[in-house]
Every structure is written in C-alpha cells, then in structure tokens.
Design a protein around this motif. Structure first.
Motif, PDB file in Angstrom:
ATOM      1  N   UNK A 163       0.829  -1.210   0.000  1.00 51.79           N
ATOM      2  CA  UNK A 163       0.000   0.000   0.000  1.00 51.79           C
ATOM      3  C   UNK A 163       0.862   1.258   0.000  1.00 51.79           C
ATOM      4  N   UNK A 164       2.020   1.163   0.639  1.00 50.71           N
ATOM      5  CA  UNK A 164       2.927   2.316   0.603  1.00 50.71           C
ATOM      6  C   UNK A 164       3.407   2.576  -0.821  1.00 50.71           C
ATOM      7  N   UNK A 165       3.618   1.490  -1.572  1.00 57.93           N
ATOM      8  CA  UNK A 165       4.039   1.638  -2.964  1.00 57.93           C
ATOM      9  C   UNK A 165       2.925   2.301  -3.772  1.00 57.93           C
ATOM     10  N   UNK A 166       1.692   1.854  -3.550  1.00 55.66           N
ATOM     11  CA  UNK A 166       0.561   2.456  -4.275  1.00 55.66           C
ATOM     12  C   UNK A 166       0.416   3.928  -3.906  1.00 55.66           C
ATOM     13  N   UNK A 167       0.562   4.245  -2.618  1.00 58.15           N
ATOM     14  CA  UNK A 167       0.442   5.644  -2.183  1.00 58.15           C
ATOM     15  C   UNK A 167       1.525   6.496  -2.849  1.00 58.15           C
ATOM     16  N   UNK A 168       2.716   5.953  -2.909  1.00 51.93           N
ATOM     17  CA  UNK A 168       3.824   6.671  -3.562  1.00 51.93           C
ATOM     18  C   UNK A 168       3.508   6.913  -5.046  1.00 51.93           C
ATOM     19  N   UNK A 169       2.984   5.883  -5.700  1.00 56.00           N
ATOM     20  CA  UNK A 169       2.605   6.025  -7.106  1.00 56.00           C
ATOM     21  C   UNK A 169       1.488   7.059  -7.276  1.00 56.00           C
ATOM     22  N   UNK A 170       0.584   7.095  -6.301  1.00 58.98           N
ATOM     23  CA  UNK A 170      -0.526   8.048  -6.376  1.00 58.98           C
ATOM     24  C   UNK A 170      -0.006   9.481  -6.253  1.00 58.98           C
ATOM     25  N   UNK A 171       0.931   9.703  -5.344  1.00 58.70           N
ATOM     26  CA  UNK A 171       1.514  11.042  -5.205  1.00 58.70           C
ATOM     27  C   UNK A 171       2.168  11.443  -6.529  1.00 58.70           C
ATOM     28  N   UNK A 172       2.883  10.496  -7.150  1.00 54.27           N
ATOM     29  CA  UNK A 172       3.555  10.797  -8.424  1.00 54.27           C
ATOM     30  C   UNK A 172       2.532  11.115  -9.517  1.00 54.27           C
ATOM     31  N   UNK A 173       1.451  10.353  -9.542  1.00 52.91           N
ATOM     32  CA  UNK A 173       0.399  10.601 -10.542  1.00 52.91           C
ATOM     33  C   UNK A 173      -0.194  11.990 -10.346  1.00 52.91           C
ATOM     34  N   UNK A 174      -0.480  12.303  -9.080  1.00 49.26           N
ATOM     35  CA  UNK A 174      -1.039  13.619  -8.755  1.00 49.26           C
ATOM     36  C   UNK A 174      -0.068  14.736  -9.172  1.00 49.26           C
ATOM     37  N   UNK A 175       1.202  14.551  -8.898  1.00 50.46           N
ATOM     38  CA  UNK A 175       2.190  15.585  -9.247  1.00 50.46           C
ATOM     39  C   UNK A 175       2.225  15.816 -10.759  1.00 50.46           C
TER      40      UNK A 175
END
Lengths: 352, 388
Positions: free
Chosen positions: B254-266
């Motif tokens: 889930x931490x990996x997904x959250x990290x990917x989500x932050x990158x997508x948002x950026x």
C-alpha cells in the motif's frame, strides 16, 4: 527495531489508569466545573502525589527525569479521564522550556522544583493559539513574543476570560508588554524551543485525543449493551455494532502513529514535526468519529447535559484545534509529501 | 522502544535490495489469471526460491531463512520497492503454510512445503460454497472416510487461482450428521484427481481469477488430512487469522501504491488542483499507508516478543481494504476520461495499472471475510457487544 514499551512504562501508566478511575469520577469533574478557576487544589495534590508533576523534571531539581515517551502513555490516561488540570502546560511544556535554559537561569532554579512538588501552575502562550489556557490561576506565564521567550506574573498582564463550550476550560486573552526584564531567551534559541513546544503539545493532545476516543467508545459500548429496544440490547443490532467497530478501527490505527511521534521527539528525529502532525490528524479523526458515533448510539440521551458523554466530546472538540488546527497540521504533511524528491513509499518509514 | 534497524537488519535489507535489483523482471509479467502469465509467475516463484527468498519466515531446513516478522517486513518493503511481481502462490505461502507449520505432521511439512516454496505446487483455496459464503459454517460438501480414503462429493466456489493451480486446501464435512462448525475436516487435495471438474469464473476484468470446483466421488488419501478429523474449523480459523492478520497484505504494497498516487497527482497537478478534495485524498492516502505500516511494525514487535494476535486483527482487513479503495478511486478521479481505457488501448500506458488496481480494490472489502463480518467480529470479540 522494537516498537514496544518497557514493563516499567506500561506499569506506570496502568497504575495511573487505576488511580484516576477512583479519583476522577465524572461527578467530581462536574463539581470542579462550578469553581471559578475550573481547577481543584485537591486534584492537583493527588496528581503530584502520583509523581505526575515531577515526571520529566530532572532529578537534580527534584523530579523523576523521564521523557517524551513516558509522557505519551500518561497523556492517553489524562485524556481518558478528561482531567481538568494545567498539568500538561506546567509539567510537560514549561519543563521542556525550562530545561533548555542555561544552568544559571533563575527560571530554572526557581521554578523546576516548584513544578516538581506540584505547587506551581504555569500557563504557556503562543500565537498559534488565540487564547492562553489557565492564565488567571497560573503562578507564571511563559509567553511567545517574536520567537523570544518571556516570563511574567499574571498580575503583570491584562486577562480577559473567554468561556469555552468545555466547562472545564478557562481561556484568556492575554494583553501584555514585552520588556528586557520579561525576556528569558532570544529569538535565535527561542525559535527552536517554540517548535519543540508546539510538537510536544501536539503529541500530548494527540495522546489525549486517543484516550478521549477510547472513553467515548467505551461509553457508547456500555450504553449499547444496556439499552434495550425491540426486546434486546441495541448493541446486538449490526447497524449499532458497526458504528462502534468503525471507531475501534480508527483508534487502532491512530495509536501507533501517536506513539511513534513521541519516540521521534524523545530521539530528536529530524522528521519529528511531520510525525507529530500526522499524529494530530489521525488522533483528531479518531476522536471526532468517536464523538459522532457515540452520541448516535446514545440516542437522545447523548444530547443531554446529564449524560457524561458530553464532557469527553467537548474536550475532544476543543483540544482538536489547539496548538495547531487541522489546517496547520495538514500543511506540514503537504510540505513533506508534495516536496520534490520526497522519500515516500516502502522502505522509507524508519530509514531516515 | 527503539525505532531504528540493527546493523544486522540493515545488512539484510541491503542483501534483499541487491538481489531484487539483479533479478526482478524488467518487464511486467502477464496477469497470472492467464495460462501464459501463470507460467511466468510460476517461473518467478522458482527464481525467488533459488535465491531462498520465496518464504523467508520459514525454517531454513524447509527452504526459508528463519526470519522473524521484522525481517519479513524489511523483505516485503524491498520486494515492493523493487516492483517485483504479485505472488501467484500467496494462498500457499502466506495462508496454508503457517497452518501447515502449526498442524501438519513432519511428513506433511516435508512433502508440501519445499514444493510450495519452489512454485512446483501452486495452491488454490476451497472455502466458499454456493450456500456458504460469509456463513462458512454452512459448508455441505461431504468427505466420507471409506477405508484409507475420503470420498468427496459436492461443490466449492470462488476458489481463487483454481483454474491453473495444482493443489487445493479447504474444509469438508466429514460427519454427515454434524451441524455448523462441528464435523468439518481440513483436507489437502490435488486438482487433477478423477471426478474433479473445474469451471472458471470470469472476474470483473474478464479473466478467470477464480473458479467453481465440482467433486464427483473424488477419492483423496486420508493422509492428506491436516489436523484431526472433525477439528477442521479450528485449523481453518488459524488460517483465517493469519490472512486477516499480518501476512496476506503487507503494508509495503500500500505504501508503494500511495507513492505512485503522489507521483500521478504531481504529474497532473495543474488539472487535479481544480478540485481541492483530490489533494486532500492524496495526502490522506500517504498518511493511512504510513499508519498501516506503523501499526504492522508495532504488532510485529509485540509478536516477536512473544505476544499474540487477538480479534483486533479484524481491524487490519477493514483498514487496508478501504485504503486501497481510496487510493484507486483517487487515481481514477485524477485520470478522468482516460481511466476507462483497456490495457491494450494505445494510450493506456499510464492509466491501465490504475484501472486494474481499481477493479481489484472493489473485491478487497468482500474477500477474506467481508468487512461486515469483520465489523461484527470487532464489535463482539473486541468490544464485547452481544451477538444478534
């Protein structure tokens, strides 16, 4: 890697839990509301007897020399029982400020022993809060001015009471004039000190919010187990069960965040501010949900003055926005998470 | 309390990181719910096993590294950090294996665990039946002992991985006169036995991720029983406990997904910030993934020091499944009109993994004990509220 407390730490907080169960009954808290100061000398003396006023005062000044991690478990108990006392400002925040001062500081030599023996009440004021709690019955005010730390007597300031929805709180607008005489330390050291105060207040409030959430959950659970409708306890209905289960989930996942923040303060972690703001946000969420769900489970009783739930709800609502509201704390999270090259993702939680 | 890794733990992390960097496939594998992808994932399990990474918590003599739970968390962090494939044998390695360790005979452990670690046997689960979903004690599929064999008749369903898997574990009614959770037995069986028919069920993404299994006089040696006859419920509950608890969903995922989500948002910030609630959901995703990691480290620390997992394990399932939904819903909001593209669409490179995760996230609150059941468990066993 060991995310557990020592036997000593656990048995101290357990002893405080059992002590407050007897000494801080809701009826007593209601009596203390009625007093002008909202504070009780008897209760303060009992807290001092338990060593709570001396907890983090250095041994050389008559204290126990314990630290942030010891406080966090105690703060959970202070929240659980909604203790009406300026204990946190006095014995945690003011002690933190005093300890940072030079050994020859008058503030340190004069006040630390009085804090330890329970005779001093100290109020701490910073512009992150519009009001200073317990300013009128304080023996000393420690106030922010342009990042400096100032100390003065309440009689040297003009205090205007602003009553709170939490009947146990006494909030004052404090008007005063900083002088060379009141200045205890300059802006350079003060800046870091005040950051430390905001973070320690943050962990203390987070832990109290956890305790308050647990108390509201317990009250809701007890009520749901007793109150009967349609011939059975309402707590046997899934809709009611699931309200309370949701609160248990929130508490379960807020607790480790709060306890880690305390450890980060204890070890001087470079990301302590981030960890504290995370703790504030999740503990606030748990407490607000606990209030919402517990009043729902209590039905109309929850909306009365008579039900004890009110004192825990109101404390939670009030504390949630002091020493930095959710806007402040979320901004600190955003500053970290949305920074370029932020260390997010797996393997980053404890590696810095 | 000490929230720092020891030198040994740091060395272990470095070792995992190095191996993953050298061995994780550069190109994503095909979904293991296809024949081709299943074979690819089986090969990956074998590769992991060559490095002795397929079951790090198992004892050394069974192919593991005797890692404690903190080491396991470190391993998982590096595994997900490296973008390694999903574990096609998770039913076996994370669900059945802990139960085998606890209830299996030495002979059974030696027979099943090394082959499981090597990916030679991929396992499916056989819990649910058409009339036994959340109410698992309503199981009716019979396994009647005749001599030294059980003869099985009935039907399992929602059996994850069963289309391509080699073996299945599950609960069967060995006492035909028994009721509810009495008279059930935990049995392990190969899926190629005569009398077994497997009918794939297409999932939301169109792939056969689970199946119905029909049993018509299927003969299984009695030696394949795990634990005592009639004690299957207790044996299964141990598995369910592990599943809800730590191992099935490590926080690193889930931490990996959250990290990917932050990158997508950026990458899409200018557009996304026109709805401020998206930024809030992104921050919450990171915070909750972090909270899940902290909670798991705290539980692991307690278990390493001899503690036990209690009913609070049910809070895990609710927390991670809702977090997973939040993250994927937020990603789909950011992706907007491109979110619906199928993976083969020429312009789906960025969105396809999110759509895949979004679909899978819908299942999270349902499988492994629906979140309603978990809330009942919390209310009754953690809070002590009366049963209905």
């Amino acid at each position: 890697m060991d995310f557990t407390f020592t036997e000593d730490q656990l048995s101290l907080s357990d002893a405080i839990h059992k002590f407050l169960m007897v000494e801080a009954a809701p009826e007593l808290l209601r009596e203390i509301w009625e007093t002008e100061s909202g504070r009780s000398a008897e209760m303060r003396a009992k807290l001092a007897d338990q060593g709570l006023t001396a907890l983090s005062v250095p041994e050389a000044y008559g204290g126990m020399g314990l630290g942030d991690l010891d406080w966090v478990l105690i703060q959970q108990e202070l929240g659980y029982y909604a203790i009406p006392d300026s204990l946190t400002a006095t014995a945690y925040l003011a002690v933190y400020l005093s300890k940072a001062l030079p050994e020859d500081s008058k503030l340190k030599a004069h006040w630390l022993p009085k804090i330890a023996d329970g005779s001093a009440r100290i109020a701490v004021g910073h512009p992150i809060n519009p009001f200073v709690a317990d300013a009128a019955n304080a023996s000393l005010l420690l106030l922010w001015h342009a990042d400096e730390l100032h100390a003065l007597r309440p009689s040297e300031a003009t205090l205007t009471l602003n009553p709170s929805i939490d009947s146990s709180r006494r909030l004052y607008r404090v008007q005063w004039t900083p002088t060379d005489k009141t200045r205890v330390c300059g802006a350079e050291q003060g800046r870091e000190l005040w950051q430390g105060v905001i973070n320690r207040a943050g962990v203390a409030i987070s832990a109290q919010l956890l305790g308050l959430a647990q108390r509201m959950l317990d009250l809701g659970t007890d009520y749901a187990a007793q109150r009967k409708q349609f011939g059975k306890p309402i707590g046997s209905f899934q809709a009611v069960k699931h309200h309370l289960a949701d609160v248990a989930v929130k508490i379960e996942f807020a607790r480790p965040v709060v306890q880690r923040a305390a450890q980060s303060l204890a070890t001087g972690h470079p990301r302590a501010s981030l960890h504290v703001s995370h703790a504030r946000l999740v503990a606030g969420e748990a407490a607000r949900l606990a209030a919402r769900k517990s009043i729902q489970v209590h039905g109309a009783m929850g909306y009365t003055w008579e039900a004890d739930l009110q004192m825990f709800m109101k404390r939670a609502w009030a504390l949630d926005s002091t020493w930095g509201d959710a806007i402040f704390h979320k901004a600190r999270i955003a500053e970290f998470v949305l920074a370029e090259g932020a260390a997010l993702g797996p393997a980053e939680t404890f590696t810095h | 309390m000490r929230l720092e890794y020891t030198e040994r733990q740091k060395k272990f992390r470095a070792e995992v990181r190095e191996w993953m960097a050298a061995n994780v496939p550069k190109q994503a594998l095909t979904s293991f719910d296809t024949k081709e992808g299943f074979a690819q994932h089986r090969a990956w399990e074998a590769k992991l096993n060559e490095g002795r990474w397929s079951a790090v918590t198992w004892p050394k003599e069974l192919g593991g590294r005797s890692c404690d739970l903190i080491d396991w968390l470190i391993f998982e962090e590096e595994y997900w950090r490296a973008g390694a494939p999903l574990r096609v044998n998770q039913n076996g390695v994370f669900l059945l294996a802990p139960t085998l360790m606890e209830y299996g005979t030495d002979e059974q452990k030696a027979r099943f665990l090394p082959r499981m670690a090597a990916g030679e046997d991929i396992w499916a689960q056989g819990w649910s039946e058409p009339g036994a979903g959340s109410d698992m004690a309503a199981i009716r599929t019979k396994a009647i002992l005749e001599g030294d064999h059980y003869v099985i008749n009935g039907q399992k369903t929602w059996s994850t991985r069963a289309v391509f898997a080699d073996w299945c574990f599950g609960l069967f009614r060995t006492d035909p006169d028994s009721q509810r959770h009495h008279g059930l037995t935990f049995i392990l069986l190969p899926l190629n036995l005569p009398g077994i028919t497997i009918r794939p069920i297409k999932q939301l993404n169109g792939l056969p991720g689970f199946a119905e299994i029909f049993f018509d006089n299927v003969r299984v040696p009695a030696a394949n029983r795990l634990g005592a006859e009639g004690q299957g419920w207790n044996v299964a509950m141990a598995t369910a406990g592990f599943e809800r608890g730590l191992m099935l969903r490590s926080p690193a995922r889930f931490q990996k997904t959250a990290q990917n989500l932050v990158a997508l948002y950026q990458r899409h910030r200018e557009h996304a910030d026109r709805d401020p609630s998206i930024r809030d959901a992104v921050l919450k995703s990171w915070m909750d993934a972090e909270a899940y990691a902290l909670s798991t480290y705290q539980t692991a620390s307690r278990l390493v020091r001899g503690g036990h997992i209690g009913p609070e394990a049910s809070t895990n399932k609710i927390f991670w499944s809702e977090l997973d939904l939040l993250m994927h819903e937020t990603a789909m909001r950011i992706l907007g009109a491109r979110g619906e593209l199928m993976p083969e669409a020429p312009e789906a490179a960025e969105s396809a993994p999110w759509l895949d995760g979004f679909l899978f996230a819908q299942a999270g609150p349902i499988y492994a004990g629906s979140n309603e059941i978990q809330r009942n468990i919390i209310a009754e066993r953690m809070l002590g509220l009366p049963r209905a």
